[in-house]
Scaffold this motif. Structure first.
Motif, PDB file in Angstrom:
ATOM      1  N   LYS A 294     -15.255 -47.619 -16.740  1.00 17.12           N
ATOM      2  CA  LYS A 294     -15.251 -47.251 -15.694  1.00 17.12           C
ATOM      3  C   LYS A 294     -14.311 -47.271 -14.953  1.00 17.12           C
ATOM      4  O   LYS A 294     -13.955 -46.246 -13.865  1.00 17.12           O
ATOM      5  CB  LYS A 294     -15.979 -48.687 -14.959  1.00 17.12           C
ATOM      6  N   ALA A 295     -12.730 -48.362 -15.598  1.00 13.88           N
ATOM      7  CA  ALA A 295     -11.222 -47.243 -14.858  1.00 13.88           C
ATOM      8  C   ALA A 295     -10.505 -45.622 -15.623  1.00 13.88           C
ATOM      9  O   ALA A 295     -10.111 -45.802 -15.243  1.00 13.88           O
ATOM     10  CB  ALA A 295     -10.236 -48.728 -15.950  1.00 13.88           C
ATOM     11  N   LEU A 296     -11.201 -46.150 -16.970  1.00 16.53           N
ATOM     12  CA  LEU A 296     -10.581 -44.566 -17.839  1.00 16.53           C
ATOM     13  C   LEU A 296     -11.623 -43.466 -16.285  1.00 16.53           C
ATOM     14  O   LEU A 296     -10.776 -42.381 -16.158  1.00 16.53           O
ATOM     15  CB  LEU A 296     -11.724 -44.144 -18.970  1.00 16.53           C
ATOM     16  N   LYS A 297     -12.559 -43.165 -16.170  1.00 15.38           N
ATOM     17  CA  LYS A 297     -13.326 -41.928 -15.026  1.00 15.38           C
ATOM     18  C   LYS A 297     -12.751 -42.170 -14.295  1.00 15.38           C
ATOM     19  O   LYS A 297     -12.586 -41.842 -13.816  1.00 15.38           O
ATOM     20  CB  LYS A 297     -14.453 -42.796 -14.447  1.00 15.38           C
ATOM     21  N   MET A 298     -12.035 -43.538 -13.807  1.00 18.09           N
ATOM     22  CA  MET A 298     -11.858 -42.796 -12.139  1.00 18.09           C
ATOM     23  C   MET A 298     -10.313 -42.785 -12.389  1.00 18.09           C
ATOM     24  O   MET A 298      -9.830 -42.085 -11.344  1.00 18.09           O
ATOM     25  CB  MET A 298     -11.404 -44.798 -11.539  1.00 18.09           C
TER      26      MET A 298
END
Length: 390
Positions: free
Chosen positions: A315-319
């Motif tokens: 999720k962090a990488l997506k954001m």
């Protein structure tokens, strides 16, 4: 999964951080009594997690009336300042960067936690509903209780509170912290001024959104003058749906979070602070932040943006790829995994949190979680409730 971009250096105010992984503020209630004094146990806890690129302490009350839960630390007495010095020294020895979260709970408190057993203070005399506080019932023992009916602050008292925030910020820098974060989330005092549900004032601090933002703005200006805007961040918890569960966790939901928090971000952009931290809802089936809000927030504020709330590396990488966030906080995983950045980098499994040792107590469930390479095993359960990011 390639996590290398989470380990890039990143600027935050006057700091260069070694990765994008954040230890967010997490209430653990381990301060020494009497006096709510930080201690060596807390120094060990934070030092164990100093491989985070950025760390923010648990909520730390700026004055005695700011306390809403048993055994939480303060930053207003000399003994507390000295206690925090041991924490910051330990973190800096490990190469970490740490800010102190400045906290005032306002109406979310109980008379037993207030000086002289007086009523809690708030923008308006409106009781907090569907929320519990944790009070001491005996040495090392506590229980949940309903908050007491608050009394409304006078205009003069509001102005004095602004000064108390600035003094707490100075105390934090004197204690060795790299900066401070204003707790403007989770239904506490700053959030109470922000929301029309809890702010029914008729002076310059109530009514229009501009007036409801005035308390936060004056605190930001006062702290910036005291320690510098580049050492300052603000945390918010905008929610875009209203459910009973949200009220249990946060105490209130603004009627127009989109407009409220974008206007707050524009204000903070003008003030030049280092970062805004967004605490997303972190329970099962919680509503997600609308992508449109994330995009508008990014356009409104060019400092660092931190996001927290049930984050995974994916999720962090997506954001990060979308350009919405710069740093990402992992609350519950960081409690149980002092070496969390290394585990993320190497794709290793994570320990689970023991919910029975979350709040209060001793070293158990606090500083005894193993690192992966220690070869030990944790006794933590398979599942656990989300940690309070207070």
């Amino acid at each position: 999964m390639k996590t290398s971009s989470l380990f890039e250096t990143v600027r935050l105010g006057n700091q260069t951080l070694r990765n994008r992984i954040v230890l967010p503020p997490l209430t653990r209630s381990r301060s020494t009594q009497p006096g709510n004094i930080p201690n060596e146990l807390m120094a060990t806890y934070y030092a164990q997690r100093a491989s985070a690129g950025f760390m923010v302490t648990e909520g730390t009350q700026i004055e005695p009336r700011g306390q809403g839960y048993a055994w939480t630390p303060g930053i207003f007495s000399e003994a507390q300042i000295e206690g925090w010095k041991a924490v910051t020294r330990a973190v800096h020895r490990e190469g970490g960067t740490i800010f102190c979260q400045l906290w005032h709970v306002g109406r979310v408190s109980h008379r037993s936690l207030q000086p002289g057993g007086e009523a809690p203070v708030a923008p308006s005399a409106i009781a907090a509903e569907d929320v519990k506080v944790f009070v001491e019932t005996g040495p090392g023992e506590g229980a949940l209780a309903n908050p007491d009916q608050p009394r409304a602050l006078t205009t003069e008292e509001v102005e004095e509170l602004v000064k108390l925030y600035a003094r707490a910020a100075r105390n934090a820098i004197d204690a060795g912290f790299d900066g401070v974060e204003i707790h403007g989330a989770n239904g506490y005092l700053v959030n109470q001024f922000l929301s029309e549900h809890t702010n029914h004032r008729t002076d310059q601090y109530g009514g229009s959104l501009q007036n409801r933002l005035r308390f936060l703005d004056e605190i930001v200006v006062a702290i910036s003058e005291e320690v510098g805007a580049d050492r300052l961040g603000v945390r918010f918890a905008p929610l875009f749906e209203s459910t009973n569960e949200e009220r249990v966790y946060l105490g209130l939901v603004e009627s127009d979070p989109h407009g409220t928090y974008l206007e707050a971000a524009r204000l903070l952009q003008r003030r030049g602070i280092a970062y805004i931290s967004i605490a997303e809802a972190d329970w099962d089936n919680a509503p997600e932040l609308p992508e449109s809000f994330c995009a508008e927030l990014r356009n409104a504020f060019d400092g660092a943006l931190i996001f927290a709330g049930r984050y995974t590396p994916e999720k962090a990488l997506k954001m990060l790829a979308a350009g919405y966030g710069d740093l990402f906080a992992f609350g519950k995983p960081f409690i149980a995994n002092p070496d969390l950045p290394d585990r993320i980098r190497r794709g290793l499994p994570w320990n689970e949190v023991d919910p029975a040792t979350m709040y209060g107590g001793s070293a158990k469930g606090y500083i005894d979680y193993p690192t992966y390479d220690s070869g030990q095993e944790t006794a933590g359960p398979v599942t656990a409730p989300a940690a309070t990011e207070a």
